[in-house]
Design a protein around this motif. Structure first.
Motif, PDB file in Angstrom:
ATOM      1  N   ARG A 231       0.837  -1.215   0.000  1.00 56.69           N
ATOM      2  CA  ARG A 231       0.000   0.000   0.000  1.00 56.69           C
ATOM      3  C   ARG A 231       0.864   1.254   0.000  1.00 56.69           C
ATOM      4  NH1 ARG A 231      -3.708  -2.174   4.568  1.00 56.69           N
ATOM      5  NH2 ARG A 231      -5.066  -3.521   3.374  1.00 56.69           N
ATOM      6  N   HIS A 232       1.914   1.231   0.813  1.00 56.34           N
ATOM      7  CA  HIS A 232       2.803   2.395   0.923  1.00 56.34           C
ATOM      8  C   HIS A 232       3.417   2.761  -0.429  1.00 56.34           C
ATOM      9  CE1 HIS A 232       5.677   5.153   2.763  1.00 56.34           C
ATOM     10  NE2 HIS A 232       6.645   4.536   2.097  1.00 56.34           N
ATOM     11  N   PHE A 233       3.800   1.755  -1.193  1.00 54.61           N
ATOM     12  CA  PHE A 233       4.448   1.990  -2.482  1.00 54.61           C
ATOM     13  C   PHE A 233       3.490   1.820  -3.667  1.00 54.61           C
ATOM     14  CE2 PHE A 233       8.229   0.695   0.117  1.00 54.61           C
ATOM     15  CZ  PHE A 233       8.938   1.880  -0.008  1.00 54.61           C
ATOM     16  N   ALA A 234       2.198   1.865  -3.420  1.00 56.22           N
ATOM     17  CA  ALA A 234       1.192   1.616  -4.471  1.00 56.22           C
ATOM     18  C   ALA A 234       1.351   2.536  -5.675  1.00 56.22           C
ATOM     19  CB  ALA A 234      -0.215   1.756  -3.889  1.00 56.22           C
ATOM     20  N   GLU A 235       1.760   3.770  -5.464  1.00 55.38           N
ATOM     21  CA  GLU A 235       1.876   4.730  -6.569  1.00 55.38           C
ATOM     22  C   GLU A 235       2.957   4.343  -7.573  1.00 55.38           C
ATOM     23  OE1 GLU A 235       2.259   8.767  -5.313  1.00 55.38           O
ATOM     24  OE2 GLU A 235       0.549   8.630  -3.960  1.00 55.38           O
ATOM     25  N   VAL A 236       3.908   3.521  -7.144  1.00 62.26           N
ATOM     26  CA  VAL A 236       4.998   3.136  -8.040  1.00 62.26           C
ATOM     27  C   VAL A 236       4.965   1.639  -8.353  1.00 62.26           C
ATOM     28  CG1 VAL A 236       6.525   5.062  -7.447  1.00 62.26           C
ATOM     29  CG2 VAL A 236       6.610   2.957  -6.087  1.00 62.26           C
ATOM     30  N   ARG A 237       3.793   1.035  -8.157  1.00 65.41           N
ATOM     31  CA  ARG A 237       3.649  -0.391  -8.471  1.00 65.41           C
ATOM     32  C   ARG A 237       3.839  -0.597  -9.964  1.00 65.41           C
ATOM     33  NH1 ARG A 237       1.018  -4.825  -5.925  1.00 65.41           N
ATOM     34  NH2 ARG A 237       0.165  -3.403  -4.374  1.00 65.41           N
ATOM     35  N   GLY A 238       4.625  -1.597 -10.295  1.00 61.48           N
ATOM     36  CA  GLY A 238       4.858  -1.923 -11.701  1.00 61.48           C
ATOM     37  C   GLY A 238       3.723  -2.755 -12.257  1.00 61.48           C
ATOM     38  N   GLU A 239       3.932  -3.253 -13.435  1.00 64.56           N
ATOM     39  CA  GLU A 239       2.887  -4.018 -14.100  1.00 64.56           C
ATOM     40  C   GLU A 239       2.831  -5.476 -13.654  1.00 64.56           C
ATOM     41  OE1 GLU A 239       4.461  -5.089 -18.333  1.00 64.56           O
ATOM     42  OE2 GLU A 239       5.157  -3.057 -17.828  1.00 64.56           O
ATOM     43  N   PHE A 240       3.780  -5.916 -12.823  1.00 64.34           N
ATOM     44  CA  PHE A 240       3.850  -7.320 -12.423  1.00 64.34           C
ATOM     45  C   PHE A 240       3.613  -7.517 -10.928  1.00 64.34           C
ATOM     46  CE2 PHE A 240       6.687  -6.900 -16.121  1.00 64.34           C
ATOM     47  CZ  PHE A 240       5.983  -7.699 -17.011  1.00 64.34           C
ATOM     48  N   GLY A 241       2.483  -7.133 -10.406  1.00 66.96           N
ATOM     49  CA  GLY A 241       2.057  -7.429  -9.040  1.00 66.96           C
ATOM     50  C   GLY A 241       2.934  -6.901  -7.930  1.00 66.96           C
ATOM     51  N   GLU A 242       3.880  -7.724  -7.482  1.00 68.95           N
ATOM     52  CA  GLU A 242       4.703  -7.368  -6.324  1.00 68.95           C
ATOM     53  C   GLU A 242       5.979  -6.633  -6.699  1.00 68.95           C
ATOM     54  OE1 GLU A 242       5.306 -11.036  -4.165  1.00 68.95           O
ATOM     55  OE2 GLU A 242       3.402 -10.793  -3.125  1.00 68.95           O
ATOM     56  N   TRP A 243       6.112  -6.241  -7.948  1.00 67.78           N
ATOM     57  CA  TRP A 243       7.282  -5.495  -8.408  1.00 67.78           C
ATOM     58  C   TRP A 243       6.954  -4.010  -8.428  1.00 67.78           C
ATOM     59  CZ3 TRP A 243      12.007  -7.642  -9.239  1.00 67.78           C
ATOM     60  CH2 TRP A 243      12.063  -9.030  -9.284  1.00 67.78           C
ATOM     61  N   PHE A 244       7.882  -3.202  -7.911  1.00 64.54           N
ATOM     62  CA  PHE A 244       7.669  -1.764  -7.791  1.00 64.54           C
ATOM     63  C   PHE A 244       8.826  -1.029  -8.465  1.00 64.54           C
ATOM     64  CE2 PHE A 244       5.392  -3.897  -4.511  1.00 64.54           C
ATOM     65  CZ  PHE A 244       4.220  -3.182  -4.369  1.00 64.54           C
ATOM     66  N   ASN A 245       8.540   0.108  -9.052  1.00 67.08           N
ATOM     67  CA  ASN A 245       9.561   0.927  -9.710  1.00 67.08           C
ATOM     68  C   ASN A 245      10.294   1.729  -8.638  1.00 67.08           C
ATOM     69  OD1 ASN A 245       8.741   0.025 -12.308  1.00 67.08           O
ATOM     70  ND2 ASN A 245       7.050   1.455 -12.230  1.00 67.08           N
ATOM     71  N   LEU A 246      11.240   1.092  -8.017  1.00 64.52           N
ATOM     72  CA  LEU A 246      11.985   1.663  -6.894  1.00 64.52           C
ATOM     73  C   LEU A 246      13.471   1.423  -7.068  1.00 64.52           C
ATOM     74  CD1 LEU A 246       9.805   0.250  -3.968  1.00 64.52           C
ATOM     75  CD2 LEU A 246       9.924   2.642  -4.670  1.00 64.52           C
ATOM     76  N   GLN A 247      14.250   2.235  -6.397  1.00 60.94           N
ATOM     77  CA  GLN A 247      15.693   2.054  -6.261  1.00 60.94           C
ATOM     78  C   GLN A 247      15.957   1.518  -4.853  1.00 60.94           C
ATOM     79  OE1 GLN A 247      18.304   2.859  -8.420  1.00 60.94           O
ATOM     80  NE2 GLN A 247      16.714   3.119  -9.971  1.00 60.94           N
ATOM     81  N   PRO A 248      17.077   0.860  -4.623  1.00 62.04           N
ATOM     82  CA  PRO A 248      17.386   0.389  -3.273  1.00 62.04           C
ATOM     83  C   PRO A 248      17.327   1.505  -2.224  1.00 62.04           C
ATOM     84  CG  PRO A 248      18.854  -0.641  -4.817  1.00 62.04           C
ATOM     85  CD  PRO A 248      18.067   0.392  -5.596  1.00 62.04           C
ATOM     86  N   ALA A 249      17.785   2.693  -2.576  1.00 61.61           N
ATOM     87  CA  ALA A 249      17.768   3.797  -1.608  1.00 61.61           C
ATOM     88  C   ALA A 249      16.347   4.167  -1.188  1.00 61.61           C
ATOM     89  CB  ALA A 249      18.474   5.015  -2.183  1.00 61.61           C
ATOM     90  N   ASP A 250      15.355   3.832  -2.015  1.00 60.66           N
ATOM     91  CA  ASP A 250      13.962   4.133  -1.670  1.00 60.66           C
ATOM     92  C   ASP A 250      13.451   3.277  -0.525  1.00 60.66           C
ATOM     93  OD1 ASP A 250      13.786   6.027  -3.752  1.00 60.66           O
ATOM     94  OD2 ASP A 250      13.208   4.479  -5.193  1.00 60.66           O
ATOM     95  N   VAL A 251      14.007   2.075  -0.358  1.00 59.21           N
ATOM     96  CA  VAL A 251      13.540   1.199   0.717  1.00 59.21           C
ATOM     97  C   VAL A 251      14.431   1.272   1.962  1.00 59.21           C
ATOM     98  CG1 VAL A 251      12.374  -0.366  -0.860  1.00 59.21           C
ATOM     99  CG2 VAL A 251      14.704  -0.862  -0.148  1.00 59.21           C
ATOM    100  N   LEU A 252      15.563   1.951   1.860  1.00 60.80           N
ATOM    101  CA  LEU A 252      16.443   2.067   3.024  1.00 60.80           C
ATOM    102  C   LEU A 252      15.739   2.689   4.228  1.00 60.80           C
ATOM    103  CD1 LEU A 252      19.182   1.636   4.332  1.00 60.80           C
ATOM    104  CD2 LEU A 252      19.931   3.799   3.333  1.00 60.80           C
TER     105      LEU A 252
END
Length: 166
Positions: free
Chosen positions: A59-80
């Motif tokens: 839910r937190h990263f819903a805005e950057v959810r990719g087209e494949f379910g549990e994959w998100f358009n993020l960089q590692p620094a985004d989840v740090l």
């Protein structure tokens, strides 16, 4: 069960999978099969309610959810920041032996592999041996650094460290 963050680096867009598995490395290998891009473990969080944490992160990263379910358009620094919020229960992926000398600079000072390819964390923030974001704590009685997660003791003066028997 751990909630993990796997980073896909390669020719396509950078993506991170947020999932959960009992054995994170085994899950990484399963996902790697047939994937031409390299998958790297960014980190994981040991959670009592892993299903809820995974759902909350989706839910937190819903805005950057990719087209494949549990994959998100993020960089590692985004989840740090997420990993740091769970400091004692969170671990970051390590690249190799953090204290392996890979060369020397022009002044003869050794250059090390480094613990994390994507994060610049201090010893107080992260253990270089196990990746725990609880960090190393200096013990004045022994004049050594101690990790509460992996129970490693070291003084960094030589290449030895003590760890409990498995």
């Amino acid at each position: 069960m751990p909630v993990y963050f796997l980073y896909q680096e390669g020719h396509g867009p950078d993506r991170i999978k947020i999932g959960r598995a009992r054995r994170v490395e085994e899950r990484r290998r399963q996902l790697q099969t047939g994937n031409p891009d390299r998958l790297k473990l960014v980190g994981f969080i040991n959670a009592d309610d892993d299903a809820r944490l995974e759902r909350d992160l989706h839910r937190h990263f819903a805005e950057v959810r990719g087209e494949f379910g549990e994959w998100f358009n993020l960089q590692p620094a985004d989840v740090l920041p997420v990993l740091q919020r769970f400091h004692g229960d969170a671990f970051v992926g390590k690249t190799a032996d953090a204290f392996e000398i890979v060369g020397y600079d022009r002044d003869g000072i050794p250059e090390h592999v480094g613990v994390w390819e994507w994060g610049d964390l201090s010893l107080e923030e992260c253990c270089p041996f196990c990746g725990c974001l609880g960090g190393l704590h200096f013990q004045e009685a022994s004049w050594m650094y101690h990790c509460l997660a992996c129970d490693t003791l070291t003084n960094f003066e030589d290449d030895t460290r003590t760890a409990p028997e498995p």
